[in-house]
Design a protein around this motif. Structure first.
Motif, PDB file in Angstrom:
ATOM      1  N   TRP A 111     -21.593  57.072 -42.589  1.00  0.00           N
ATOM      2  CA  TRP A 111     -22.926  56.523 -42.339  1.00  0.00           C
ATOM      3  C   TRP A 111     -22.822  55.297 -41.444  1.00  0.00           C
ATOM      4  CZ3 TRP A 111     -23.471  51.559 -44.350  1.00  0.00           C
ATOM      5  CH2 TRP A 111     -22.758  51.226 -45.518  1.00  0.00           C
ATOM      6  N   SER A 112     -23.957  54.915 -40.861  1.00  0.00           N
ATOM      7  CA  SER A 112     -24.006  53.753 -39.968  1.00  0.00           C
ATOM      8  C   SER A 112     -25.431  53.210 -39.960  1.00  0.00           C
ATOM      9  CB  SER A 112     -23.592  54.151 -38.549  1.00  0.00           C
ATOM     10  OG  SER A 112     -23.658  53.041 -37.671  1.00  0.00           O
ATOM     11  N   THR A 207     -24.961  47.988 -35.083  1.00  0.00           N
ATOM     12  CA  THR A 207     -23.492  47.956 -35.072  1.00  0.00           C
ATOM     13  C   THR A 207     -22.954  47.897 -33.646  1.00  0.00           C
ATOM     14  OG1 THR A 207     -23.399  50.364 -35.176  1.00  0.00           O
ATOM     15  CG2 THR A 207     -23.293  49.187 -37.258  1.00  0.00           C
ATOM     16  N   SER A 208     -23.740  48.381 -32.688  1.00  0.00           N
ATOM     17  CA  SER A 208     -23.303  48.366 -31.294  1.00  0.00           C
ATOM     18  C   SER A 208     -23.267  46.955 -30.707  1.00  0.00           C
ATOM     19  CB  SER A 208     -24.228  49.238 -30.439  1.00  0.00           C
ATOM     20  OG  SER A 208     -25.569  48.780 -30.532  1.00  0.00           O
ATOM     21  N   ALA A 209     -23.827  45.962 -31.413  1.00  0.00           N
ATOM     22  CA  ALA A 209     -23.871  44.593 -30.896  1.00  0.00           C
ATOM     23  C   ALA A 209     -22.478  43.993 -30.725  1.00  0.00           C
ATOM     24  CB  ALA A 209     -24.702  43.711 -31.823  1.00  0.00           C
ATOM     25  N   ASP A 210     -21.552  44.374 -31.591  1.00  0.00           N
ATOM     26  CA  ASP A 210     -20.175  43.876 -31.494  1.00  0.00           C
ATOM     27  C   ASP A 210     -19.273  44.869 -32.226  1.00  0.00           C
ATOM     28  OD1 ASP A 210     -17.703  42.527 -31.668  1.00  0.00           O
ATOM     29  OD2 ASP A 210     -18.694  40.571 -31.645  1.00  0.00           O
ATOM     30  N   GLU A 211     -18.762  45.865 -31.494  1.00  0.00           N
ATOM     31  CA  GLU A 211     -17.967  46.923 -32.122  1.00  0.00           C
ATOM     32  C   GLU A 211     -16.659  46.392 -32.684  1.00  0.00           C
ATOM     33  OE1 GLU A 211     -15.926  50.944 -30.617  1.00  0.00           O
ATOM     34  OE2 GLU A 211     -18.112  50.996 -30.504  1.00  0.00           O
ATOM     35  N   ALA A 212     -16.149  45.299 -32.123  1.00  0.00           N
ATOM     36  CA  ALA A 212     -14.920  44.722 -32.669  1.00  0.00           C
ATOM     37  C   ALA A 212     -15.126  44.244 -34.100  1.00  0.00           C
ATOM     38  CB  ALA A 212     -14.443  43.569 -31.789  1.00  0.00           C
ATOM     39  N   GLY A 215     -17.368  47.761 -35.913  1.00  0.00           N
ATOM     40  CA  GLY A 215     -16.585  48.979 -35.877  1.00  0.00           C
ATOM     41  C   GLY A 215     -17.386  50.196 -35.451  1.00  0.00           C
ATOM     42  N   LYS A 216     -16.925  51.350 -35.910  1.00  0.00           N
ATOM     43  CA  LYS A 216     -17.480  52.634 -35.482  1.00  0.00           C
ATOM     44  C   LYS A 216     -18.321  53.283 -36.575  1.00  0.00           C
ATOM     45  CE  LYS A 216     -13.048  53.094 -33.154  1.00  0.00           C
ATOM     46  NZ  LYS A 216     -11.745  53.798 -33.183  1.00  0.00           N
ATOM     47  N   GLY A 217     -18.858  52.496 -37.459  1.00  0.00           N
ATOM     48  CA  GLY A 217     -19.587  53.038 -38.592  1.00  0.00           C
ATOM     49  C   GLY A 217     -18.769  52.883 -39.863  1.00  0.00           C
ATOM     50  N   THR A 218     -19.282  53.425 -40.948  1.00  0.00           N
ATOM     51  CA  THR A 218     -18.637  53.320 -42.246  1.00  0.00           C
ATOM     52  C   THR A 218     -17.970  54.641 -42.596  1.00  0.00           C
ATOM     53  OG1 THR A 218     -20.223  51.686 -42.999  1.00  0.00           O
ATOM     54  CG2 THR A 218     -19.044  52.888 -44.695  1.00  0.00           C
ATOM     55  N   ALA A 219     -16.783  54.575 -43.205  1.00  0.00           N
ATOM     56  CA  ALA A 219     -16.028  55.789 -43.514  1.00  0.00           C
ATOM     57  C   ALA A 219     -15.240  55.597 -44.795  1.00  0.00           C
ATOM     58  CB  ALA A 219     -15.099  56.140 -42.354  1.00  0.00           C
ATOM     59  N   PHE A 254     -32.584  56.958 -49.386  1.00  0.00           N
ATOM     60  CA  PHE A 254     -33.128  56.302 -48.201  1.00  0.00           C
ATOM     61  C   PHE A 254     -34.301  57.095 -47.626  1.00  0.00           C
ATOM     62  CE2 PHE A 254     -28.446  55.996 -48.310  1.00  0.00           C
ATOM     63  CZ  PHE A 254     -28.309  54.652 -48.581  1.00  0.00           C
ATOM     64  N   ASP A 255     -35.228  56.384 -46.979  1.00  0.00           N
ATOM     65  CA  ASP A 255     -36.323  57.048 -46.283  1.00  0.00           C
ATOM     66  C   ASP A 255     -36.147  56.921 -44.769  1.00  0.00           C
ATOM     67  OD1 ASP A 255     -36.865  54.395 -45.915  1.00  0.00           O
ATOM     68  OD2 ASP A 255     -38.832  54.405 -46.887  1.00  0.00           O
ATOM     69  N   TYR A 256     -34.913  56.729 -44.326  1.00  0.00           N
ATOM     70  CA  TYR A 256     -34.580  56.657 -42.905  1.00  0.00           C
ATOM     71  C   TYR A 256     -33.202  57.258 -42.712  1.00  0.00           C
ATOM     72  CZ  TYR A 256     -32.106  52.533 -44.656  1.00  0.00           C
ATOM     73  OH  TYR A 256     -31.298  51.685 -45.384  1.00  0.00           O
ATOM     74  N   ASP A 257     -32.845  57.510 -41.452  1.00  0.00           N
ATOM     75  CA  ASP A 257     -31.576  58.148 -41.121  1.00  0.00           C
ATOM     76  C   ASP A 257     -30.425  57.141 -41.273  1.00  0.00           C
ATOM     77  OD1 ASP A 257     -29.473  59.622 -40.150  1.00  0.00           O
ATOM     78  OD2 ASP A 257     -30.342  59.985 -38.174  1.00  0.00           O
ATOM     79  N   VAL A 258     -29.526  57.403 -42.211  1.00  0.00           N
ATOM     80  CA  VAL A 258     -28.393  56.500 -42.397  1.00  0.00           C
ATOM     81  C   VAL A 258     -27.151  56.959 -41.643  1.00  0.00           C
ATOM     82  CG1 VAL A 258     -29.130  55.610 -44.632  1.00  0.00           C
ATOM     83  CG2 VAL A 258     -27.701  57.667 -44.539  1.00  0.00           C
ATOM     84  N   TYR A 259     -27.244  58.107 -40.987  1.00  0.00           N
ATOM     85  CA  TYR A 259     -26.069  58.581 -40.233  1.00  0.00           C
ATOM     86  C   TYR A 259     -26.061  58.034 -38.818  1.00  0.00           C
ATOM     87  CZ  TYR A 259     -22.283  61.520 -38.636  1.00  0.00           C
ATOM     88  OH  TYR A 259     -21.091  61.953 -38.126  1.00  0.00           O
ATOM     89  N   ASP A 260     -27.215  58.019 -38.193  1.00  0.00           N
ATOM     90  CA  ASP A 260     -27.353  57.444 -36.847  1.00  0.00           C
ATOM     91  C   ASP A 260     -28.439  56.392 -36.885  1.00  0.00           C
ATOM     92  OD1 ASP A 260     -25.467  58.988 -35.253  1.00  0.00           O
ATOM     93  OD2 ASP A 260     -26.759  60.695 -35.665  1.00  0.00           O
ATOM     94  N   GLU A 261     -28.039  55.130 -36.721  1.00  0.00           N
ATOM     95  CA  GLU A 261     -29.022  54.049 -36.820  1.00  0.00           C
ATOM     96  C   GLU A 261     -29.988  54.070 -35.648  1.00  0.00           C
ATOM     97  OE1 GLU A 261     -27.543  50.026 -35.792  1.00  0.00           O
ATOM     98  OE2 GLU A 261     -25.571  50.928 -35.928  1.00  0.00           O
TER      99      GLU A 261
END
Length: 261
Positions: A111-112, A207-212, A215-219, A254-261
């Motif tokens: 998720w992200s 999350t795209s604001a600072d990938e360092a 990261g690339k999402g939660t896993a 959730f009532d929104y998409d948690v896979y793609d923000e």
């Protein structure tokens, strides 16, 4: 070959197949979670670990015909505990960052979601350097929001807490002006009985604001040497995404998409 030898050979083959099947059926995957982060992982009054990540793990175990077990593990020691083989998988809202990738192997993204700052309704603030100037901001210690706030909210007073709930408690009692967290736990608070006087302040940080940092999402995470387990978890996740199980579980929380923000 005599009939007796044939029967003996068949018996051995049957025993080997039965033993192999029994071993497959007895597979257990042990998950570790810092169960202080609802709705992703938390404990019930009876001590059972529940949440979105937990339900995903259970669904993946079903695909692998494996038994899941779950144990609570404090965040600060969760990677060392995995590497010490106290459990096999971290299922605990862990973001995939370059630093963590040096220590563990991650599954694909599960998720992200973005990261809001929230506080009292009407408070003029936003999650920027200028927008948090002079404010006291709470974060959970050691998580990615802590790292981001430390880097960017340089004119705020940052207070770090062992759990998100500790930070939320101090917000309600007035010891904090705002809390910076991910939208999952933030929305859980805002939609709950204590959240009616609070709101998201400014635009959440993607999350795209600072990938360092984000990261690339939660896993989920495993030991680097457990390549077969990693491949199995990825295959199981693909299956629950493809057959609608993932979406069904997500809609319960959730009532929104948690896979793609």
């Amino acid at each position: 070959m005599t009939i007796t030898k044939k029967l003996f050979g068949a018996t051995l083959l049957s025993f080997a197949l039965a033993s192999s099947l029994a071993q497959a059926q007895e597979r257990t995957i042990r998950f570790g979670s810092d169960a202080t982060y609802p709705p992703f992982e938390s404990t019930t009054p009876s001590g059972e670990i529940v949440g979105f990540d937990i339900d995903l793990a259970k669904a993946m175990c079903e695909r692998l015909k494996a038994t899941c077990t779950f144990q609570n593990q404090g965040w600060d020691g969760i990677i060392p505990a995995l590497r010490a083989k106290k459990f096999d998988v971290i299922a605990s809202s862990m973001s995939v960052t370059p630093e963590r990738e040096r220590a563990v192997a991650f599954t694909q993204k599960v998720w992200s979601i973005p990261n809001p700052l929230f506080g009292k309704k009407g408070l003029k603030a936003e999650p920027t350097k200028e927008g948090t100037k002079g404010l006291t901001i709470g974060v959970q210690q050691g998580v990615i929001q802590d790292v981001y706030a430390t880097k960017y909210f340089t004119e705020a007073n940052i207070r770090r807490y062992k759990t998100f709930e500790d930070a939320a408690n101090d917000l309600v009692t007035g010891r904090l002006d705002a809390v910076f967290a991910d939208s999952g736990v933030a929305n859980q608070f805002l939609e709950g009985p204590r959240g009616q006087d609070y709101e998201v302040l400014g635009d959440p940080i993607p999350t795209s604001a600072d990938e360092a940092i984000f990261g690339k999402g939660t896993a989920f995470a495993v030991r680097k040497e457990d390549k077969e387990l990693l491949a199995d978890l990825n295959r199981a996740f693909d299956e629950i995404r493809a057959d609608g199980t993932y979406d069904k579980i997500a809609k319960e929380y959730f009532d929104y998409d948690v896979y793609d923000e």
